[in-house]
Design a protein around this motif. Structure first.
Motif, PDB file in Angstrom:
ATOM      1  N   GLN A  46       0.823  -1.210   0.000  1.00 48.13           N
ATOM      2  CA  GLN A  46       0.000   0.000   0.000  1.00 48.13           C
ATOM      3  C   GLN A  46       0.856   1.258   0.000  1.00 48.13           C
ATOM      4  N   LEU A  67      -7.266   0.594  -1.323  1.00 50.24           N
ATOM      5  CA  LEU A  67      -6.421  -0.199  -2.210  1.00 50.24           C
ATOM      6  C   LEU A  67      -6.578  -1.692  -2.012  1.00 50.24           C
ATOM      7  N   THR A  69      -4.115  -4.668  -3.348  1.00 52.09           N
ATOM      8  CA  THR A  69      -2.820  -4.874  -4.018  1.00 52.09           C
ATOM      9  C   THR A  69      -2.549  -6.367  -4.136  1.00 52.09           C
TER      10      THR A  69
END
Length: 77
Positions: A46, A67, A69
């Motif tokens: 992040q 986010l 990821t």
């Protein structure tokens, strides 16, 4: 900012396999797939993405970004 603006900033700052962004101009959700995430913990991943949009967050143009990821293997690529 537009979804495209956020996507372009992330892609310019990080070698990505794919980036998808949805949002309303201030709050965004992004899914970023990158081999650069291999061996990294979620917080480090992040931080890598946040670094690409740090200016926009600091200026208030980007209020919030959520986010997800993933490495290519985690994304099934």
């Amino acid at each position: 900012m537009t979804e495209s603006d956020v996507k372009n900033k992330i892609e310019a700052g990080l070698d990505c396999h794919s980036v998808t962004v949805a949002g309303d101009g201030y709050h965004f959700e992004a899914t970023v797939v990158s081999s650069a995430f291999e061996g990294k913990r979620p917080v480090a991943r992040q931080q890598m993405v946040y670094a690409t949009v740090q200016e926009e967050i600091a200026s208030g143009d980007l209020h919030a970004i959520s986010l997800k990821t993933l490495t290519p293997a985690e994304a099934g690529l």
